[in-house]
Write an enzyme that holds these catalytic residues in place. Structure first.
Site, short mmCIF file in Angstrom:
data_model
loop_
_atom_site.label_atom_id
_atom_site.label_comp_id
_atom_site.label_asym_id
_atom_site.label_seq_id
_atom_site.Cartn_x
_atom_site.Cartn_y
_atom_site.Cartn_z
N TYR A 1 -10.17 11.02 -0.99
CA TYR A 1 -9.72 10.16 -0.74
C TYR A 1 -8.41 11.24 -1.12
O TYR A 1 -6.97 10.86 -0.27
CB TYR A 1 -9.54 8.76 -1.84
CG TYR A 1 -8.56 8.68 -1.63
CD1 TYR A 1 -9.04 7.40 -0.63
CD2 TYR A 1 -7.60 8.41 -2.97
CE1 TYR A 1 -7.45 6.02 -1.00
CE2 TYR A 1 -6.48 6.91 -2.57
CZ TYR A 1 -6.09 5.97 -1.75
OH TYR A 1 -5.48 5.03 -1.65
N SER B 1 -0.09 7.95 -0.52
CA SER B 1 -0.48 7.42 -1.97
C SER B 1 0.10 8.44 -3.25
O SER B 1 -0.20 9.68 -2.82
CB SER B 1 -2.63 7.77 -2.30
OG SER B 1 -2.62 7.34 -3.29
P1 NAP Z 1 -6.67 -2.98 2.31
O1 NAP Z 1 -5.99 -4.29 1.47
O2 NAP Z 1 -8.74 -2.54 2.15
O3 NAP Z 1 -6.46 -2.97 3.55
C1 NAP Z 1 -6.37 -1.58 4.64
C2 NAP Z 1 -6.50 -2.10 5.95
O4 NAP Z 1 -7.23 -1.59 6.89
C3 NAP Z 1 -7.97 -3.29 5.92
O5 NAP Z 1 -7.38 -4.09 6.49
C4 NAP Z 1 -9.11 -3.11 7.19
O6 NAP Z 1 -10.14 -3.42 7.59
C5 NAP Z 1 -7.82 -1.47 6.93
N1 NAP Z 1 -8.81 -0.20 8.30
C6 NAP Z 1 -9.89 0.27 7.59
N2 NAP Z 1 -10.24 1.32 8.06
C7 NAP Z 1 -10.28 1.13 9.37
C8 NAP Z 1 -10.34 1.77 10.47
N3 NAP Z 1 -11.05 2.61 10.75
N4 NAP Z 1 -9.00 1.30 11.67
C9 NAP Z 1 -8.13 0.26 11.68
N5 NAP Z 1 -8.53 -0.90 10.44
C10 NAP Z 1 -8.53 -0.05 9.45
O7 NAP Z 1 -6.08 -1.56 1.47
P2 NAP Z 1 -3.90 -1.79 1.18
O8 NAP Z 1 -4.30 -1.41 -0.49
O9 NAP Z 1 -3.43 -3.14 1.07
O10 NAP Z 1 -3.90 -0.33 1.67
C11 NAP Z 1 -3.10 -0.09 2.41
C12 NAP Z 1 -2.87 1.14 2.48
O11 NAP Z 1 -2.10 1.99 1.44
C13 NAP Z 1 -3.84 2.31 2.83
O12 NAP Z 1 -3.78 4.01 3.48
C14 NAP Z 1 -4.26 2.58 1.34
O13 NAP Z 1 -5.34 4.06 0.73
C15 NAP Z 1 -2.58 2.55 0.84
N6 NAP Z 1 -3.03 3.16 -0.42
C16 NAP Z 1 -3.49 1.81 -1.47
C17 NAP Z 1 -2.84 1.68 -3.22
C18 NAP Z 1 -3.28 0.53 -3.90
O14 NAP Z 1 -3.15 0.57 -5.38
N7 NAP Z 1 -3.48 -1.03 -2.93
C19 NAP Z 1 -2.70 2.29 -2.96
C20 NAP Z 1 -2.00 4.21 -2.96
C21 NAP Z 1 -2.56 3.95 -1.07
P3 NAP Z 1 -11.00 -3.60 6.96
O15 NAP Z 1 -10.92 -4.52 5.77
O16 NAP Z 1 -11.78 -4.20 8.13
O17 NAP Z 1 -12.09 -2.77 7.08
#
Ligand code: NAP
Length: 255
Positions: A156, A143
């Protein structure tokens, strides 16, 4: 021929956001996918929405922080596709709190999912690849908060800085064996994880102004870079943490 034809990858967090977009992109690139999420139905929905052929992808419900379940899932991927070529670690959680008020449950969950989850899948893949003398690649999603601190997200920030260390450590240990390990540090991406922050129009305006490009990113813009890091075009790239952040870590946007 599609650039990842015949290759097979595990994608965690496949039920939502960046993980779901990554599944779509890897399928488009010709790869087979093990779509992993805490919620198996969510991972299956990603595949159903894409109309993926049954032979090209499977959905598996796994908590990535559970080492033995990750090992089983990796073995299932190998058995289904006859081998694996890598992992994309998109599963992640985020928690609110500063040094004074962060709850230990929030701290533990961030460490368990963001760091240990990526460690578990990387270890299972590297052990498999070494045992079978196969090359491969790993992509971890850190991130912006993994390369610089942001306030009130201490667990985080700490966990995502850990993902940077994991990425670099695995890269230098495995480079000699033909396994590359890279990371991406996204800025603000429009997914479920950030929906709350983007819901208030005033806050959304602030977020957009903070990114020199002037907008939040889309999950497909992260998946496109994952596709590059996966491909042979990135054959000399390992150990990097690539910002894909609309310029937010390059410096302040104009005032
Ligand atoms: P998201 O839409 O919330 O997707 C995250 C997914 O991970 C969800 O489907 C969630 O399942 C799953 N998950 C959570 N805990 C888990 C576990 N213990 N085992 C298996 N799956 C699990 O978020 P996203 O934005 O796509 O994030 C993806 C990655 O990018 C994350 O690592 C996040 O920190 C990183 N990131 C995101 C952003 C942003 O702005 N969106 C920025 C920087 C970094 P459930 O929904 O069922 O809990």
């Amino acid at each position: 021929m599609s650039k990842l034809a015949g290759r097979s990858y595990i994608v965690t967090g496949a039920g939502s956001g960046i993980g779901a977009a990554t599944v779509a992109r890897l399928i488009e690139d010709g790869a087979n996918v093990v779509a992993v999420d805490l919620d198996a139905d969510a991972a299956q929905k990603t595949l159903d929405d894409l109309g993926v052929d049954k032979g090209r992808a499977i959905a598996v419900g796994v908590d990535v922080s559970d080492e033995s379940k990750v090992d089983e899932m990796t073995a299932q991927g190998v058995a289904t596709f006859g081998g694996l070529d890598g992992v994309v670690n998109c599963a992640g959680v985020r928690g609110v709190g500063n040094i004074l008020d962060t709850e230990h449950g929030v701290w533990d969950l961030n460490m368990d999912v963001n760091i240990e989850g990526s460690f578990n899948t990387s270890q299972a893949f590297c052990r498999y690849a070494r045992e079978h003398n196969r090359p491969g690649s790993i992509v971890n999603i850190s991130s912006q908060a993994g390369v610089e601190a942001v306030p009130n997200r201490l667990a985080y920030v700490t966990s995502k800085h850990g993902v940077v260390g994991l990425t670099r450590g695995v890269a230098i240990e495995m480079a000699q064996h033909g396994i590359r390990c890279n990371g991406i540090a996204p800025g603000m991406i429009a997914t479920a994880m950030t929906a709350g922050m983007r819901a208030d129009p005033e806050n959304l305006e602030k977020i957009r102004k903070a990114h020199p490009i002037g907008r939040e990113g889309q999950p497909e813009e992260i998946a496109a870079v994952i596709s590059f890091l996966r491909s042979d075009d990135a054959s000399y790239v390992t150990g990097i943490m690539m910002p894909v952040d609309g310029g937010i870590t390059a410096g302040a946007a104009s005032f």
